[in-house]
Motif scaffolding. Structure first.
Motif, PDB file in Angstrom:
ATOM      1  N   ILE A 153     -13.521 -48.081  16.302  1.00  0.00           N
ATOM      2  CA  ILE A 153     -15.108 -47.780  16.581  1.00  0.00           C
ATOM      3  C   ILE A 153     -15.581 -48.387  17.848  1.00  0.00           C
ATOM      4  O   ILE A 153     -15.136 -49.610  18.051  1.00  0.00           O
ATOM      5  CB  ILE A 153     -15.946 -48.154  15.471  1.00  0.00           C
ATOM      6  CG1 ILE A 153     -15.537 -47.690  14.065  1.00  0.00           C
ATOM      7  CG2 ILE A 153     -17.405 -47.339  15.592  1.00  0.00           C
ATOM      8  CD1 ILE A 153     -16.260 -48.531  12.874  1.00  0.00           C
ATOM      9  N   LYS A 204     -23.485 -52.328  11.764  1.00  0.00           N
ATOM     10  CA  LYS A 204     -24.339 -51.235  12.307  1.00  0.00           C
ATOM     11  C   LYS A 204     -23.614 -50.132  11.715  1.00  0.00           C
ATOM     12  O   LYS A 204     -24.130 -49.037  11.222  1.00  0.00           O
ATOM     13  CB  LYS A 204     -24.529 -51.177  13.621  1.00  0.00           C
ATOM     14  CG  LYS A 204     -25.526 -50.102  13.914  1.00  0.00           C
ATOM     15  CD  LYS A 204     -26.140 -50.229  15.557  1.00  0.00           C
ATOM     16  CE  LYS A 204     -26.738 -51.282  15.947  1.00  0.00           C
ATOM     17  NZ  LYS A 204     -27.128 -51.209  17.379  1.00  0.00           N
ATOM     18  N   GLU A 205     -22.403 -50.011  12.186  1.00  0.00           N
ATOM     19  CA  GLU A 205     -21.570 -48.687  11.693  1.00  0.00           C
ATOM     20  C   GLU A 205     -20.123 -48.965  10.838  1.00  0.00           C
ATOM     21  O   GLU A 205     -19.475 -50.069  11.192  1.00  0.00           O
ATOM     22  CB  GLU A 205     -21.216 -48.052  13.330  1.00  0.00           C
ATOM     23  CG  GLU A 205     -20.647 -46.686  13.139  1.00  0.00           C
ATOM     24  CD  GLU A 205     -21.810 -45.751  12.944  1.00  0.00           C
ATOM     25  OE1 GLU A 205     -21.683 -44.586  12.534  1.00  0.00           O
ATOM     26  OE2 GLU A 205     -23.141 -46.067  13.268  1.00  0.00           O
ATOM     27  N   ILE A 228     -22.412 -44.160  19.516  1.00  0.00           N
ATOM     28  CA  ILE A 228     -21.166 -44.706  18.805  1.00  0.00           C
ATOM     29  C   ILE A 228     -20.179 -43.609  19.062  1.00  0.00           C
ATOM     30  O   ILE A 228     -20.336 -42.474  18.925  1.00  0.00           O
ATOM     31  CB  ILE A 228     -21.661 -44.989  17.288  1.00  0.00           C
ATOM     32  CG1 ILE A 228     -22.569 -45.945  16.955  1.00  0.00           C
ATOM     33  CG2 ILE A 228     -20.196 -45.003  16.515  1.00  0.00           C
ATOM     34  CD1 ILE A 228     -21.966 -47.272  17.551  1.00  0.00           C
TER      35      ILE A 228
END
Length: 210
Positions: free
Chosen positions: A5, A77-78, A205
């Motif tokens: 990511i 966050k992700e 993202i």
């Protein structure tokens, strides 16, 4: 499949091996923390869950706090799951381990980039579908340059068919771009440079898959 990511930094251009300038996208990929490892015995399939980006603890649900605590890491966050993570990474996919861009990609690899495209709001058919418009302002045309024209029949079929290209919301969709070449990897800065464009705005993202 393996991946990482990251966050889209912006675009630049570098010279390839043939001396030609190549438009590239710079992505800050990782570091990502392994927050869950799934296997066929307990989950029915093999997968690795990676987490990226810092998140304020006060904005994190209690269930997620416990999930990240198991991996001995701060709230992220992700969170993205990669199915069938490649066997060559078996020693690295341990709960709590940190995956860096240099662990997954190297120059010359081809990757797929997944992101959310820029939202354009409500757009007409010329911008959304590339219609030509009426094309003339004569013969009594008034304010019709960018109109869609006819959208259906009269008494038959007495309706507009589903899927007819019309005005509507454009952008803000999940987009996957295939086979982007890795031009450069800078592990010390967590940066990867891939050829071509990647969906999304700056600082959005991006998920890279191999």
């Amino acid at each position: 499949m393996s991946g990482i990511i990251g966050k889209k930094i912006g675009m630049t251009s570098i010279y390839g091996a043939d001396g030609l300038s190549v438009a590239c996208t710079v992505i800050e990929a990782g570091p990502c923390v392994v927050t869950q490892v799934k296997n066929e015995e307990t989950d029915g399939y093999r997968a690795v869950q990676l987490a990226y980006g810092e998140r304020k603890e006060k904005n994190t649900p209690s269930s997620l706090k416990g999930h990240f605590k198991k991996a001995n890491t701060t709230p992220k966050k992700e969170v993205v799951e990669f199915r069938d993570f490649r066997e060559e990474f078996e020693d690295k996919v341990v709960l709590g381990n940190v995956i860096n861009v240099g662990d997954v990609f190297e120059e010359g690899d081809f990757v797929d980039a997944i992101g959310t495209s820029k939202g354009k709001g409500f757009q007409g058919v010329v911008k959304r579908h590339g219609f030509g418009g009426v094309g003339q302002a004569t013969h009594g045309q008034h304010n019709r340059m960018r109109a869609p024209g006819s959208i259906g029949g009269a008494s038959y079929p007495a309706r507009v068919f589903k899927g007819t290209r019309m005005a509507g919301r454009m952008g803000n969709d999940r987009v996957k771009v295939l086979n982007l070449k890795v031009m450069k990897v800078m592990p010390e800065k967590n940066l990867i440079v891939v050829s071509g464009s990647v969906p999304g705005a700056k600082n959005s993202i991006v998920v890279l898959e191999k």
